[in-house]
Write an enzyme that holds these catalytic residues in place. Sequence first.
Site, PDB file in Angstrom:
ATOM      1  N   ASP A   1     -21.877  15.470  73.162  1.00  0.00           N
ATOM      2  CA  ASP A   1     -20.775  14.832  73.811  1.00  0.00           C
ATOM      3  C   ASP A   1     -20.326  13.731  72.678  1.00  0.00           C
ATOM      4  O   ASP A   1     -21.188  12.682  72.648  1.00  0.00           O
ATOM      5  CB  ASP A   1     -21.115  14.126  75.256  1.00  0.00           C
ATOM      6  N   HIS A   2     -19.321  13.853  72.347  1.00  0.00           N
ATOM      7  CA  HIS A   2     -18.921  12.956  71.075  1.00  0.00           C
ATOM      8  C   HIS A   2     -18.504  11.286  71.624  1.00  0.00           C
ATOM      9  O   HIS A   2     -17.937  10.839  70.776  1.00  0.00           O
ATOM     10  CB  HIS A   2     -17.610  13.560  70.454  1.00  0.00           C
ATOM     11  N   ARG A   3     -18.429  11.606  73.051  1.00  0.00           N
ATOM     12  CA  ARG A   3     -17.845  10.058  73.511  1.00  0.00           C
ATOM     13  C   ARG A   3     -18.973   9.248  73.248  1.00  0.00           C
ATOM     14  O   ARG A   3     -18.804   8.035  73.156  1.00  0.00           O
ATOM     15  CB  ARG A   3     -17.833  10.412  74.881  1.00  0.00           C
TER      16      ARG A   3
END
Length: 475
Positions: free
Chosen positions: A445-447
């Site tokens: 998850d690139h968040r």
Amino acid sequence: MTAVEQRFREFKMPDVGEGLTEAEILKWFVAPGDTVTDGQVVCEVETAKAAVELPIPFDGVVHELRFDEGTTVDVGTPIISVDTDPGAGEAAPQAAPAAGEAVAEAPAAAPESEEKEGRQANLVGYGAAPASTKRRPRKPLPSAQRSAPAPSAAAPAPQAPAPAPAPARPEAAPELNGSGRPARPLAKPPVRKLAKDLGIDLETVTPSGADGIITREDVHAAAEAAQAARETPVAAPATAAQGRERRVPVKGVRKATAQAMVNSAFTAPHVTEFVTVDVTRTMKLVSELKQDPELAGLRVNPLLLVAKALLVAIRRNPDINATWDEGNQEIVYKDYVNLGIAAATPRGLIVPNIKDADAKTLPELASALGELVGTAREGRTSPAEMSGGTITITNVGVFGIDAGTPIINPGESAILAFGAVKLQPWVHKGEVKPRQVTTLALSFDHRLVDGELGSKVLADVAAVLERPKRLITWA
């Protein structure tokens, strides 16, 4: 509560998971007339997460099974009624029909009417509905019943309906529409919602419940009839496809998985990185561990060492083990690892997890992995075993697949795909030799996981599998 309500107890569909709203009845283990005891399993149901056996919490004799196998039932809906005092006989519940004509003097007849209408018309969670609020506005409605009895015995009847219909339910006065049915279709809120979801007009549905109440089965029957009507005009294509297509309802585990994957794919920005690694030494270690007396009888395979390698990588890069809290706009870092293992089962893909996997020794991890896989294949994984995961491994290599772009399990930060191990030409010590090679793919998850952190985790997993002695030096 009346004596009959105390005697005939209802067992409602419980919430067997975390906030689940419905479950499908897979199999009944009892039938009307069977004696049941407190704690006895009476049925098996399938939720959106797993198949679960339901024990009944009281003793008695089964009076009625409310739903057939294969029916999806909302949580809180009565599914079985039990006579807790069978020795009392049948006089009380059977007395009500005889007194049905004199509605004004219905207290003696209330037990059966309450029991019957509580089954058909109660709102979930509202308790047993008094018979007077359901029957008295509608019982005198048909004109045949009002005009037929001329003798004085009918005199009390007009006195009873007088107080109830006028103040409580004035809309009940227009009792019939052009077809002789109630002007407004009678159905519980869950049934109305079902009809709305299926695009069914309740005015067109023929009721089968008591007092003209429309049931879930009536709505499903109307939906099937409507579908058949839509398909009938297309005679040629239907004939051509007959016997060559199968339609299976999307429900249970497969429905939940589909929704979870859609939510994850379109909520968490996925990034997937790949690495190809020489795992010859790991495969040799697997063969040696299979002969180790301390691991005798345990599940020892390459997946075990991949799991251990990931746990080591998480220890070295703990920020990968986190959750994005959208509601509070926070990143929740976790100091424990509940390691999920994606498992293909006859009911669909499920992801049970090993609780506190980071605290387990290799033999303990092997034992937990074996139990997890065995339970999943038997379809006995509980909802609790599929809740609370922090990171997941999916072994696509067992299907002969080299790599893929796995979708993150909702609520987690990353998922590691382990590809097939194949003998390939590889440069080893300056020479091209046949080596056992695999591909790893890490989606994150690139968040909350940037490229550097994701790359470090994947590189560490690969390094451990290339030189498994690092399981000792990095532990």
